[in-house]
Design a protein around this motif. Structure first.
Motif, PDB file in Angstrom:
ATOM      1  N   PRO A  69       0.819  -1.217   0.000  1.00 57.60           N
ATOM      2  CA  PRO A  69       0.000   0.000   0.000  1.00 57.60           C
ATOM      3  C   PRO A  69       0.854   1.269   0.000  1.00 57.60           C
ATOM      4  N   ASP A 102       2.044   1.856  -3.414  1.00 57.61           N
ATOM      5  CA  ASP A 102       0.972   1.985  -4.387  1.00 57.61           C
ATOM      6  C   ASP A 102       1.236   1.066  -5.585  1.00 57.61           C
ATOM      7  N   PHE A 141      -1.394  -3.995  -5.374  1.00 56.71           N
ATOM      8  CA  PHE A 141      -2.181  -3.311  -4.350  1.00 56.71           C
ATOM      9  C   PHE A 141      -3.411  -2.657  -4.977  1.00 56.71           C
ATOM     10  N   TYR A 159      -2.761  -4.583   6.237  1.00 56.53           N
ATOM     11  CA  TYR A 159      -3.046  -4.072   4.892  1.00 56.53           C
ATOM     12  C   TYR A 159      -4.138  -3.007   4.954  1.00 56.53           C
ATOM     13  N   ILE A 196      -3.823   0.948   4.059  1.00 56.25           N
ATOM     14  CA  ILE A 196      -4.672   1.596   3.057  1.00 56.25           C
ATOM     15  C   ILE A 196      -5.126   2.963   3.556  1.00 56.25           C
TER      16      ILE A 196
END
Length: 174
Positions: free
Chosen positions: A90, A93, A97, A149, A153
């Motif tokens: 994340p 990016d 992901f 995760y 985010i």
């Protein structure tokens, strides 16, 4: 690096729009505009909204399968890889992901996306079980990684967990 094909630009644009705007607001016109192609160019590669979704699902599965293969080959092992990339992907990016977030968003309303997401999760569960020798421990590692995760985010890097992978694995293996 070679310039992405028109098909790849369309899939990139679709993925980005699903991630940033949500799947319900994405139109073929918006995808074409974001990709810098005409609507006819989009329809040449993806003859319908369903075909565009199929393209994204195929790409997400390919990216997940490649990431899983990387994890299986990683010297650190699948579990450490899973936990590390739960924070790293994340933050970077990465393509996998973005595709994963798009799948998750689509899964709320699109059964095929939900199935693709379950398939991806099952592959990771299998690889973690093979390495850890126990499906319950594998699920615990996956759940911790998934939580990391989710936090990543939204901008919370879970530094306590991310910096203590060995301790986390030791606790989960008890």
């Amino acid at each position: 690096m070679p310039r992405p094909s028109q098909r790849d630009r369309i899939l990139d644009a679709y993925t980005d729009l699903v991630v940033t705007s949500g799947p319900d607001t994405v139109t073929l016109d918006a995808v074409a505009t974001a990709a810098g192609v005409s609507k006819g160019g989009l329809l040449y590669h993806f003859g319908s909204r369903e075909a565009l979704l199929d393209g994204l699902l195929d790409r997400a599965r390919e990216l997940n399968d490649a990431d899983l293969a990387t994890a299986r080959a990683a010297p650190e092992g699948v579990a450490r890889y899973y936990l590390r990339t739960s924070v790293d992907d994340p933050a970077a990016d990465s393509a996998v992901f973005r595709a994963t977030v798009a799948l998750i968003k689509l899964a709320t309303t699109e059964p095929r996306a939900a199935e693709a997401t379950r398939r991806c999760l099952a592959g990771w569960r299998e690889a973690l079980t093979e390495e850890l020798g126990d499906p319950f421990t594998a699920d615990l590692v996956a759940t911790v990684g998934d939580g990391m995760y989710l936090r990543a985010i939204v901008g919370d890097s879970s530094p306590g967990l991310a910096d203590a992978t060995e301790e986390v694995l030791a606790m989960l293996r008890r």
